[in-house]
Write a protein that holds these residues in place. Structure first.
Motif, PDB file in Angstrom:
ATOM      1  N   LEU A 201       0.818  -1.212   0.000  1.00 30.11           N
ATOM      2  CA  LEU A 201       0.000   0.000   0.000  1.00 30.11           C
ATOM      3  C   LEU A 201       0.851   1.260   0.000  1.00 30.11           C
ATOM      4  CD1 LEU A 201      -2.753   1.370   0.164  1.00 30.11           C
ATOM      5  CD2 LEU A 201      -2.648   1.134   2.664  1.00 30.11           C
ATOM      6  N   TRP A 202       1.963   1.266   0.770  1.00 31.51           N
ATOM      7  CA  TRP A 202       2.813   2.444   0.824  1.00 31.51           C
ATOM      8  C   TRP A 202       3.391   2.758  -0.552  1.00 31.51           C
ATOM      9  CZ3 TRP A 202       2.530   5.790   4.526  1.00 31.51           C
ATOM     10  CH2 TRP A 202       2.199   5.384   5.832  1.00 31.51           C
ATOM     11  N   LYS A 203       3.779   1.741  -1.290  1.00 34.40           N
ATOM     12  CA  LYS A 203       4.305   1.935  -2.647  1.00 34.40           C
ATOM     13  C   LYS A 203       3.246   2.571  -3.546  1.00 34.40           C
ATOM     14  CE  LYS A 203       6.347  -0.757  -6.465  1.00 34.40           C
ATOM     15  NZ  LYS A 203       7.791  -0.511  -6.441  1.00 34.40           N
ATOM     16  N   LYS A 204       1.998   2.126  -3.386  1.00 34.15           N
ATOM     17  CA  LYS A 204       0.902   2.676  -4.187  1.00 34.15           C
ATOM     18  C   LYS A 204       0.616   4.123  -3.824  1.00 34.15           C
ATOM     19  CE  LYS A 204      -1.365  -1.803  -4.908  1.00 34.15           C
ATOM     20  NZ  LYS A 204      -2.583  -2.614  -4.659  1.00 34.15           N
ATOM     21  N   ILE A 205       0.764   4.455  -2.546  1.00 40.03           N
ATOM     22  CA  ILE A 205       0.556   5.838  -2.109  1.00 40.03           C
ATOM     23  C   ILE A 205       1.597   6.754  -2.730  1.00 40.03           C
ATOM     24  CG2 ILE A 205       0.668   7.378  -0.104  1.00 40.03           C
ATOM     25  CD1 ILE A 205      -0.593   5.135   1.551  1.00 40.03           C
ATOM     26  N   VAL A 206       2.855   6.291  -2.761  1.00 46.31           N
ATOM     27  CA  VAL A 206       3.926   7.078  -3.378  1.00 46.31           C
ATOM     28  C   VAL A 206       3.632   7.283  -4.859  1.00 46.31           C
ATOM     29  CG1 VAL A 206       6.359   7.075  -4.045  1.00 46.31           C
ATOM     30  CG2 VAL A 206       5.703   6.399  -1.732  1.00 46.31           C
ATOM     31  N   ALA A 207       3.223   6.218  -5.533  1.00 42.54           N
ATOM     32  CA  ALA A 207       2.923   6.301  -6.969  1.00 42.54           C
ATOM     33  C   ALA A 207       1.797   7.293  -7.227  1.00 42.54           C
ATOM     34  CB  ALA A 207       2.550   4.924  -7.499  1.00 42.54           C
ATOM     35  N   SER A 208       0.796   7.299  -6.344  1.00 47.02           N
ATOM     36  CA  SER A 208      -0.326   8.220  -6.493  1.00 47.02           C
ATOM     37  C   SER A 208       0.120   9.669  -6.345  1.00 47.02           C
ATOM     38  CB  SER A 208      -1.405   7.895  -5.451  1.00 47.02           C
ATOM     39  OG  SER A 208      -2.472   8.814  -5.528  1.00 47.02           O
ATOM     40  N   LYS A 209       0.989   9.918  -5.370  1.00 43.62           N
ATOM     41  CA  LYS A 209       1.484  11.278  -5.162  1.00 43.62           C
ATOM     42  C   LYS A 209       2.343  11.732  -6.337  1.00 43.62           C
ATOM     43  CE  LYS A 209       1.379  11.497  -0.108  1.00 43.62           C
ATOM     44  NZ  LYS A 209       2.170  11.722   1.138  1.00 43.62           N
ATOM     45  N   MET A 210       3.165  10.823  -6.863  1.00 43.60           N
ATOM     46  CA  MET A 210       4.027  11.177  -7.982  1.00 43.60           C
ATOM     47  C   MET A 210       3.210  11.477  -9.231  1.00 43.60           C
ATOM     48  SD  MET A 210       7.223  11.298  -7.093  1.00 43.60           S
ATOM     49  CE  MET A 210       8.103  11.160  -8.644  1.00 43.60           C
ATOM     50  N   SER A 211       2.081  10.792  -9.393  1.00 43.16           N
ATOM     51  CA  SER A 211       1.245  11.007 -10.581  1.00 43.16           C
ATOM     52  C   SER A 211       0.694  12.422 -10.623  1.00 43.16           C
ATOM     53  CB  SER A 211       0.108   9.989 -10.627  1.00 43.16           C
ATOM     54  OG  SER A 211      -0.811  10.199  -9.569  1.00 43.16           O
ATOM     55  N   THR A 212       0.528  13.055  -9.458  1.00 40.02           N
ATOM     56  CA  THR A 212       0.036  14.440  -9.428  1.00 40.02           C
ATOM     57  C   THR A 212       1.074  15.414  -9.959  1.00 40.02           C
ATOM     58  OG1 THR A 212       0.816  14.888  -7.163  1.00 40.02           O
ATOM     59  CG2 THR A 212      -1.369  13.904  -7.401  1.00 40.02           C
ATOM     60  N   LEU A 213       2.322  14.958 -10.082  1.00 39.20           N
ATOM     61  CA  LEU A 213       3.390  15.788 -10.629  1.00 39.20           C
ATOM     62  C   LEU A 213       3.549  15.589 -12.131  1.00 39.20           C
ATOM     63  CD1 LEU A 213       6.096  15.187  -7.867  1.00 39.20           C
ATOM     64  CD2 LEU A 213       4.371  16.992  -7.973  1.00 39.20           C
ATOM     65  N   GLY A 214       2.722  14.719 -12.709  1.00 41.10           N
ATOM     66  CA  GLY A 214       2.762  14.489 -14.144  1.00 41.10           C
ATOM     67  C   GLY A 214       3.653  13.344 -14.564  1.00 41.10           C
ATOM     68  N   THR A 215       4.100  12.521 -13.613  1.00 39.16           N
ATOM     69  CA  THR A 215       4.964  11.391 -13.941  1.00 39.16           C
ATOM     70  C   THR A 215       4.554  10.164 -13.145  1.00 39.16           C
ATOM     71  OG1 THR A 215       7.245  10.583 -13.956  1.00 39.16           O
ATOM     72  CG2 THR A 215       6.650  12.116 -12.205  1.00 39.16           C
ATOM     73  N   GLN A 216       4.844   9.001 -13.694  1.00 39.82           N
ATOM     74  CA  GLN A 216       4.549   7.747 -13.001  1.00 39.82           C
ATOM     75  C   GLN A 216       5.795   7.152 -12.360  1.00 39.82           C
ATOM     76  OE1 GLN A 216       1.426   6.581 -12.614  1.00 39.82           O
ATOM     77  NE2 GLN A 216       0.818   8.465 -13.649  1.00 39.82           N
ATOM     78  N   ALA A 217       6.841   7.937 -12.202  1.00 44.54           N
ATOM     79  CA  ALA A 217       8.107   7.419 -11.699  1.00 44.54           C
ATOM     80  C   ALA A 217       7.966   6.807 -10.312  1.00 44.54           C
ATOM     81  CB  ALA A 217       9.154   8.534 -11.670  1.00 44.54           C
ATOM     82  N   GLY A 218       7.054   7.337  -9.500  1.00 45.15           N
ATOM     83  CA  GLY A 218       6.911   6.816  -8.147  1.00 45.15           C
ATOM     84  C   GLY A 218       6.530   5.366  -8.092  1.00 45.15           C
ATOM     85  N   SER A 219       5.878   4.866  -9.168  1.00 44.11           N
ATOM     86  CA  SER A 219       5.458   3.472  -9.171  1.00 44.11           C
ATOM     87  C   SER A 219       6.648   2.533  -9.245  1.00 44.11           C
ATOM     88  CB  SER A 219       4.521   3.214 -10.358  1.00 44.11           C
ATOM     89  OG  SER A 219       5.207   3.441 -11.573  1.00 44.11           O
TER      90      SER A 219
END
Length: 278
Positions: A201-219
């Motif tokens: 879940l923590w990894k998914k939360i990071v990915a979600s936050k990164m997506s708001t910056l216009g990138t999927q790098a957090g995933s």
């Protein structure tokens, strides 16, 4: 020019953060070359990336944290060069960083390494002013290490600013082992995330936050540690000598965040480790 991969797009976010912060009335960093680089990139990047990444407004907390990190890594660099007149600094996953010009107006020994598309773009953008060596390859490849060794094997400072969390754990461990076997009287300064952010879940939360910056790098957060000392097991002559968190910086905003500098669930979420090699 090829569209940059999702992970490489984080380099654009970092560059924009430097520009935003350096243009403030009381800037955390002074980065005139970053502004020049950013403006040139605007005309080179595909419209889709300009709209999705370059022209997107970034949270002020993010730009401040990225600028504080850059200033801290600049400080590590200056300290190292002051201690070792013959010191060589190697920036791993350099992105569009302009540290070379922030450190000194005089030439100094510096090498940058990043993926070929990033290096190609950076050479194009900064055409005519880059006088140091740039190597286009993955930091997980061995060729660049052999190239550094052909120059010197001691008094080398490796910087990995916002890089290792995007790499596979076995790759990072292997890289540390190679550095430990190859270099002496050297150092490495690198940013890490807590291991929990690379799973579930923590990894998914990071990915979600990164997506708001216009990138999927957090995933692609893959590497993390539970404790800084974990990395000492990656090589026999690696010794952790310092840790640093944004929460320790006097210029963090809001300033009340400094109250959490000794609270590990906060200060050891994403932080920097300095270790000696050899």
């Amino acid at each position: 020019m090829d569209i940059l991969s999702a992970v490489s797009e984080t380099a654009l976010i970092t560059l924009k953060a430097h520009v935003v912060e350096s243009e403030k009335e009381k800037p955390v960093i002074d980065d005139a070359v970053a502004l020049e680089c950013f403006n040139r990139l605007q005309s080179l990047m595909p419209l889709e990336i300009r709209d999705r990444v370059l022209n997107r407004e970034l949270p002020s907390s993010l730009t401040r944290h990225i600028a504080l990190r850059a200033r801290k890594y600049d400080s590590y660099t200056r300290r190292f060069l002051n201690e070792y007149a013959d010191g060589l600094v190697v920036s791993l996953g350099c992105g569009f960083d302009t540290r070379y010009w922030r450190i000194s107006k005089e030439p100094w020994k510096y090498i940058e390494i990043d993926l070929p598309d990033v290096i190609e773009a950076k050479k194009m953008v900064l055409d005519g002013i880059v006088t140091y060596t740039m190597i286009g390859c993955s930091v997980l490849q061995e060729d660049w290490i052999k190239r550094i060794l052909s120059i010197q094997k001691e008094h080398v400072l490796f910087l990995a600013e916002g890089l290792f969390m995007y790499l596979p754990k076995d790759g990072v461990m292997s890289l540390f082992r190679r550095l430990a076997k190859s270099f002496v009287k050297s150092e490495i300064v690198f940013e890490v995330v807590n291991e929990k952010y690379t799973k579930g879940l923590w990894k998914k939360i990071v990915a979600s936050k990164m997506s708001t910056l216009g990138t999927q790098a957090g995933s692609s957060y893959d590497f993390g540690v539970r404790d800084a000392k974990d990395i000492e097991a990656y090589g026999g002559n690696i010794k952790v000598v310092e840790e640093w968190s944004y929460f320790e910086d006097d210029d963090i905003r809001p300033s009340a965040l400094r109250l959490f500098r000794n609270v590990k669930p906060f200060s050891r979420t994403q932080w920097t480790i300095r270790a000696t090699i050899g």
